[in-house]
Design an enzyme around this catalytic site. Structure first.
Site, short mmCIF file in Angstrom:
data_model
loop_
_atom_site.label_atom_id
_atom_site.label_comp_id
_atom_site.label_asym_id
_atom_site.label_seq_id
_atom_site.Cartn_x
_atom_site.Cartn_y
_atom_site.Cartn_z
N LYS A 99 0.86 -1.19 0.00
CA LYS A 99 0.00 0.00 0.00
C LYS A 99 0.89 1.23 0.00
O LYS A 99 1.97 1.24 0.59
CB LYS A 99 -0.88 -0.02 1.27
CG LYS A 99 -1.66 1.25 1.54
CD LYS A 99 -2.72 1.50 0.50
CE LYS A 99 -3.37 2.89 0.66
NZ LYS A 99 -4.09 3.30 -0.56
N CYS A 108 -1.91 10.03 -6.48
CA CYS A 108 -3.08 9.76 -5.63
C CYS A 108 -4.10 10.89 -5.77
O CYS A 108 -3.78 12.04 -5.53
CB CYS A 108 -2.68 9.62 -4.16
SG CYS A 108 -4.17 9.39 -3.15
O1 RRO Z 1 -5.33 5.72 -0.79
C1 RRO Z 1 -5.96 6.17 -1.77
O2 RRO Z 1 -6.99 6.85 -1.65
C2 RRO Z 1 -5.50 5.94 -3.16
C3 RRO Z 1 -4.23 6.14 -3.58
BR1 RRO Z 1 -2.83 6.56 -2.41
C4 RRO Z 1 -3.91 6.01 -4.95
O3 RRO Z 1 -2.78 6.19 -5.41
N1 RRO Z 1 -4.91 5.70 -5.81
C5 RRO Z 1 -6.18 5.50 -5.39
O4 RRO Z 1 -7.06 5.22 -6.20
N2 RRO Z 1 -6.46 5.62 -4.05
#
Ligand code: RRO
Length: 282
Positions: free
Chosen positions: A42, A122
């Site tokens: 993650k 993100c």
């Molecule tokens: O954690 C998120 O909300 C998230 C991330 Br870091 C990302 O790079 N892409 C996404 O769809 N959600």
């Protein structure tokens, strides 16, 4: 063998960051699956984070919208899990500030067995725009990172929709120590309603990143257009809407050397890694 930067994968399909990748149990389950070619954590920050309020994930017709907001256990947790992973291990790094990113990268210099997938895409942090869409800032940030980090690394890119943007980003990539790119992250800031016309997820007034088969045409165009500009200088990992071996074939045909699977893995679990080598699950 399938090449991603300086590592070689025995299988060409692995998880997209954010799916089955937040805890030790999840990451070890990817490690233990013989059809999964690598393990990606993650996206992590300097300190642990709870993420955005729930509900923050919703699925519709095999697609997804999420606004998770970077829930993670802090970068040291994912760094120290490296001992449990016996195939290529990628840590997705997404510090909230440049200073946080520099601290993380500087520390990871001492762990060359960890590959960094720097997430510049993100879409879900309230008040923060995506670094991958600010070309000047992206270039500046990569310069600063390379002052403190001496190994090659990869970038998780957002989807681009304009040929000039592929030109500009390719020029930046070729000036830096980029070994691989992952195309694409979720398609930012879509809006999905439930049947009662309520926003399907709660954070950011219902806006979130869209994943699943509806974004595959953009994943494919980004892979092919970067491949046309970068050739074999930088490995490309395809991601976006994969649900069958035919989809994987299309990504490889477009220039990807490996593929990640996100929404489909979230919806169907570990069985997808084997299934994607043959045909659809159902
Ligand atoms: O954690 C998120 O909300 C998230 C991330 Br870091 C990302 O790079 N892409 C996404 O769809 N959600």
């Amino acid at each position: 063998m399938f090449r991603v930067g300086r590592v070689f994968l025995k299988k060409k399909i692995y998880n997209a960051s954010g799916v089955l990748s937040a805890t030790k149990n999840e990451l070890v389950s990817l490690n233990d699956n013989e059809w999964c070619g690598a393990v990606v954590s993650k996206s992590c920050t300097l300190e642990p984070r709870e993420g955005n309020p729930h509900p923050r994930y919703y699925s519709f017709n095999g697609n997804s919208i999420n606004s998770s907001g970077l829930p993670n256990l802090g970068y040291e947790y994912y760094r120290d899990l490296r001992h449990y992973i016996h195939k290529p291990y990628f840590m997705s790094v997404a510090g909230l500030t440049i200073q946080d990113n520099l601290t993380i990268f500087k520390d990871l210099n001492s762990y060359p067995e960890i590959n960094i997938e720097f997430n510049v895409s993100c879409p879900n942090i309230p008040g923060k725009s995506q670094l991958g869409y600010d070309f000047k800032e992206l270039n500046k940030t990569l310069n600063m990172i390379e002052e403190v980090y001496k190994l090659g690394y990869g970038l998780k890119l957002p989807p681009y929709f304009d040929p000039h943007h592929w030109d500009m980003v390719s020029n930046i990539l070729l000036k830096h120590n980029i070994e691989f790119i992952v195309c694409i992250n979720s398609l930012g800031n879509g809006l999905v309603y439930d049947k009662n016309l309520r926003t399907a997820i709660k954070p950011k007034n219902g806006l979130g990143g869209i994943g699943g088969p509806s974004i595959k045409p953009f994943g494919l165009s980004n892979v092919r257009e970067f491949y046309r500009r970068l050739g074999n200088k930088i490995s490309i990992v395809g991601c976006g809407g994969i649900t069958s071996s035919e989809d994987v074939r299309e990504y490889i045909h477009s220039g990807a050397s490996a593929c990640q699977v996100g929404t489909y893995l979230y919806e169907h679990g570990l069985q997808v890694f084997k299934a994607l080598n043959f045909s659809r699950l159902n």
